[in-house]
Design a protein around this motif. Structure first.
Motif, PDB file in Angstrom:
ATOM      1  N   GLN A  99      -3.404  10.986 -15.911  1.00 11.92           N
ATOM      2  CA  GLN A  99      -2.036  10.860 -14.560  1.00 11.92           C
ATOM      3  C   GLN A  99      -1.654   9.844 -14.361  1.00 11.92           C
ATOM      4  O   GLN A  99      -0.299  10.720 -13.234  1.00 11.92           O
ATOM      5  N   GLY A 100      -2.315   9.221 -14.056  1.00 14.47           N
ATOM      6  CA  GLY A 100      -0.925   7.810 -13.155  1.00 14.47           C
ATOM      7  C   GLY A 100      -1.961   7.496 -12.325  1.00 14.47           C
ATOM      8  O   GLY A 100      -3.130   7.831 -11.716  1.00 14.47           O
ATOM      9  N   ASP A 101      -1.494   7.060 -11.011  1.00 13.62           N
ATOM     10  CA  ASP A 101      -1.749   6.483  -9.855  1.00 13.62           C
ATOM     11  C   ASP A 101      -1.086   6.948  -8.964  1.00 13.62           C
ATOM     12  O   ASP A 101      -0.161   6.726  -8.695  1.00 13.62           O
ATOM     13  N   ILE A 102      -2.287   7.794  -8.153  1.00 10.79           N
ATOM     14  CA  ILE A 102      -1.597   8.418  -6.852  1.00 10.79           C
ATOM     15  C   ILE A 102      -1.040   7.104  -5.695  1.00 10.79           C
ATOM     16  O   ILE A 102      -0.410   7.531  -4.960  1.00 10.79           O
ATOM     17  N   THR A 103      -2.022   5.836  -5.758  1.00 13.51           N
ATOM     18  CA  THR A 103      -1.211   5.668  -4.300  1.00 13.51           C
ATOM     19  C   THR A 103      -0.259   4.238  -5.007  1.00 13.51           C
ATOM     20  O   THR A 103       0.847   4.101  -3.942  1.00 13.51           O
ATOM     21  N   THR A 104       0.157   4.251  -6.013  1.00 10.78           N
ATOM     22  CA  THR A 104       1.287   3.493  -6.725  1.00 10.78           C
ATOM     23  C   THR A 104       2.198   4.506  -6.627  1.00 10.78           C
ATOM     24  O   THR A 104       3.816   3.970  -6.150  1.00 10.78           O
ATOM     25  N   ASN A 105       1.865   5.482  -6.940  1.00 10.55           N
ATOM     26  CA  ASN A 105       3.250   7.007  -6.986  1.00 10.55           C
ATOM     27  C   ASN A 105       3.556   6.769  -5.362  1.00 10.55           C
ATOM     28  O   ASN A 105       5.344   7.372  -5.717  1.00 10.55           O
TER      29      ASN A 105
END
Length: 81
Positions: A20-26
């Protein structure tokens, strides 16, 4: 390696790795932000797998531009980009 097979493997690997992606990067970086990266050799070796590197980044974005500084099969020294 067959290009279609490589694309399939890359797609599956990215789906498993990213999910689902990386929350920090997003939260820190928008999709509109330009990013520049370099691969630096940590030890002496031989350049290989450039087609895989390009396939991975192209799978992430069609806007990716790759600039290859060494040819496949080149002997390379530690610290070289």
């Amino acid at each position: 390696m067959n290009k279609d097979y490589l694309k399939k493997i890359v797609k599956e690997a990215l789906a498993e790795d990213i999910g689902q992606g990386d929350i920090t990067t997003n939260s820190l970086m928008g999709s509109h932000m330009p990013i520049k990266a370099s691969l630096v050799f940590k030890s002496d070796g031989i350049v290989c797998g450039l087609n895989v590197v390009e396939a991975v980044f192209k799978a992430l974005s069609k806007k990716v531009i790759t600039k290859v500084l060494s040819k496949e099969g080149t002997v390379i020294r530690k610290g070289k980009i």
